[in-house]
Motif scaffolding. Structure first.
Motif, PDB file in Angstrom:
ATOM      1  N   UNK A 269       0.856  -1.191   0.000  1.00 36.89           N
ATOM      2  CA  UNK A 269       0.000   0.000   0.000  1.00 36.89           C
ATOM      3  C   UNK A 269       0.890   1.239   0.000  1.00 36.89           C
ATOM      4  N   UNK A 270       0.817   2.074  -1.058  1.00 38.53           N
ATOM      5  CA  UNK A 270       1.693   3.247  -1.128  1.00 38.53           C
ATOM      6  C   UNK A 270       1.405   4.245  -0.010  1.00 38.53           C
ATOM      7  N   UNK A 271       2.478   4.925   0.421  1.00 41.93           N
ATOM      8  CA  UNK A 271       2.378   5.950   1.464  1.00 41.93           C
ATOM      9  C   UNK A 271       3.159   7.186   1.035  1.00 41.93           C
ATOM     10  N   UNK A 272       2.857   8.332   1.673  1.00 36.12           N
ATOM     11  CA  UNK A 272       3.726   9.498   1.454  1.00 36.12           C
ATOM     12  C   UNK A 272       5.170   9.138   1.809  1.00 36.12           C
ATOM     13  N   UNK A 273       6.124   9.598   1.008  1.00 38.53           N
ATOM     14  CA  UNK A 273       7.525   9.217   1.211  1.00 38.53           C
ATOM     15  C   UNK A 273       8.440  10.414   0.967  1.00 38.53           C
ATOM     16  N   UNK A 274       9.330  10.655   1.897  1.00 32.61           N
ATOM     17  CA  UNK A 274      10.336  11.717   1.791  1.00 32.61           C
ATOM     18  C   UNK A 274      11.675  11.073   1.458  1.00 32.61           C
ATOM     19  N   UNK A 275      12.226  11.400   0.288  1.00 28.31           N
ATOM     20  CA  UNK A 275      13.495  10.829  -0.193  1.00 28.31           C
ATOM     21  C   UNK A 275      14.581  11.885  -0.146  1.00 28.31           C
ATOM     22  N   UNK A 276      15.653  11.593   0.596  1.00 26.03           N
ATOM     23  CA  UNK A 276      16.750  12.542   0.805  1.00 26.03           C
ATOM     24  C   UNK A 276      17.980  12.091   0.024  1.00 26.03           C
TER      25      UNK A 276
END
Length: 393
Positions: free
Chosen positions: A293-300
């Motif tokens: 299930x996709x979720x909000x994701x922060x990629x650094x």
């Protein structure tokens, strides 16, 4: 800009002698001779001086580095046997030693200057131990007799490996401790000098960073180091290198009732356009994660100067995790996350790999069901800002 002065610890008196534009300083073993560095007009550490208590003036100039591409370092081996004078450029080292028992003796060259060769040096029991990149960019560990330090006749303890970089070395009376970077994870290897056997300090996490702290005692079996992961705050341990017992000394407190068992971390792989496998480290809250299930994701991302985007703990990040956001760190080329080769393949004419690696990481996270393009946020600062502009375009 620093001024060096000397204080008598018994009387509390600060001696009138001063050295301007100074830097590191180390004592010889006579407790009267001080070696110290000074800077030139460009703020480059360039000169090594020898000063004896009671004398006027700066003292005797021991070494001056005239090549403006090089700066000078000054240190002392942990066993207090040798004072180490290093000349370093971005990719080249030259190492000299001075007998700490005979501070007026001539310095000796242990590792002559050769373009592209870097090294660091320690000493125990009549032998110098060197991390040196003469057979490959990820360094190897060797030892040479202190009396005749010929690298061509060195005893190799750990050979160069393409997948593991040797980053740091601590030498004790009975053990060596080597900092290894293995597929993006900073590990500690302990080497028993009597048996020649070694082991890694074991943890119950797979994605973490561990590095030694200031260990001032030479004749000890206790190693002090720091540990951190995406779910564990900065933690200080004492480790018995003989019994392998781990003692918790201090852990960074996290306000608000933080329980690290509620969070999970993992590492996945992305495939760059040239086929290179690029690691991505992720952390999320367990009860808010549903497989597929996709979720909000922060990629650094960062990817520059050979500076690794190592995993770390953030108390502020917990607020995102508690609201169902996944946080990810992309270990793209340009940093040294997977060793020197990782840096070399993401700079100069190959800088484009930094950008395409990051895009591949984002696409992999979408393909593996962690997020969607509409839920994906990316961030990077400083050189990571260049990365953001490039990948957005």
């Amino acid at each position: 800009d620093f001024t060096l002065q000397i204080k008598d610890l018994e009387t509390g008196t600060v001696l009138p002698w001063r050295a301007e534009q100074s830097d590191d300083a180390v004592w010889a073993n006579d407790n009267r001779t001080l070696f110290y560095l000074t800077k030139d007009e460009a703020k480059r550490t360039a000169r090594v001086w020898r000063h004896t208590l009671g004398e006027d003036g700066p003292g005797t100039l021991v070494w001056e580095e005239r090549n403006e591409l090089f700066w000078v370092s000054l240190d002392r081996t942990l066993d207090r046997r040798w004072i180490v004078v290093g000349s370093h450029s971005k990719d080249t080292s030259e190492l000299r030693v001075i007998d700490a028992h005979r501070p007026t003796a001539r310095q000796r060259i242990v590792l002559p200057r050769r373009k592209g060769r870097e090294a660091m040096l320690e000493h125990r029991d009549g032998r110098f131990y060197l991390l040196v990149n003469d057979t490959g960019p990820n360094f190897r560990l060797v030892s040479v007799p202190a009396a005749r330090p010929d690298l061509a006749q060195a005893t190799e303890l750990i050979a160069h490996r393409d997948e593991v970089m040797l980053e740091d070395l601590d030498v004790f009376a009975h053990h060596l401790v080597i900092g290894e970077r293995d597929r993006g994870v900073q590990k500690l290897r302990v080497w028993d000098c009597a048996s020649g056997e070694s082991h890694h300090v074991a943890f119950d996490e797979t994605v973490y960073s561990a590095h030694t702290l200031h260990n001032a005692e030479f004749d000890t079996d206790t190693l002090r180091f720091a540990f951190v992961s995406l779910t564990t705050p900065q933690t200080i341990y004492d480790y018995d290198m003989t019994t392998r017992a781990l003692t918790l000394k201090k852990r960074q407190p996290v306000l608000g009732g933080y329980d690290r068992a509620r969070y999970a971390a993992a590492q996945v792989q992305a495939t760059a356009p040239d086929g290179t496998r690029v690691p991505v480290s992720l952390v999320w809250r367990r009860d808010l994660r549903h497989e597929g299930v996709p979720q909000p994701l922060l990629l650094d991302g960062y990817g520059a100067y050979g500076i690794s985007n190592d995993v770390y703990f953030s108390a502020a990040r917990v607020s995102l995790l508690d609201r169902g956001v996944i946080v990810a760190l992309a270990h793209v080329r340009g940093g040294a996350d997977l060793g020197r080769r990782w840096y070399d393949e993401g700079k100069l004419g190959r800088k484009m790999n930094t950008f395409t690696d990051f895009i591949a990481c984002a696409e992999a996270l979408v393909e593996q069901g962690f997020t969607t393009p509409r839920q994906l946020i990316i961030e990077g600062g400083s050189a990571g800002g260049l990365l953001m502009g490039a990948v957005a375009n």
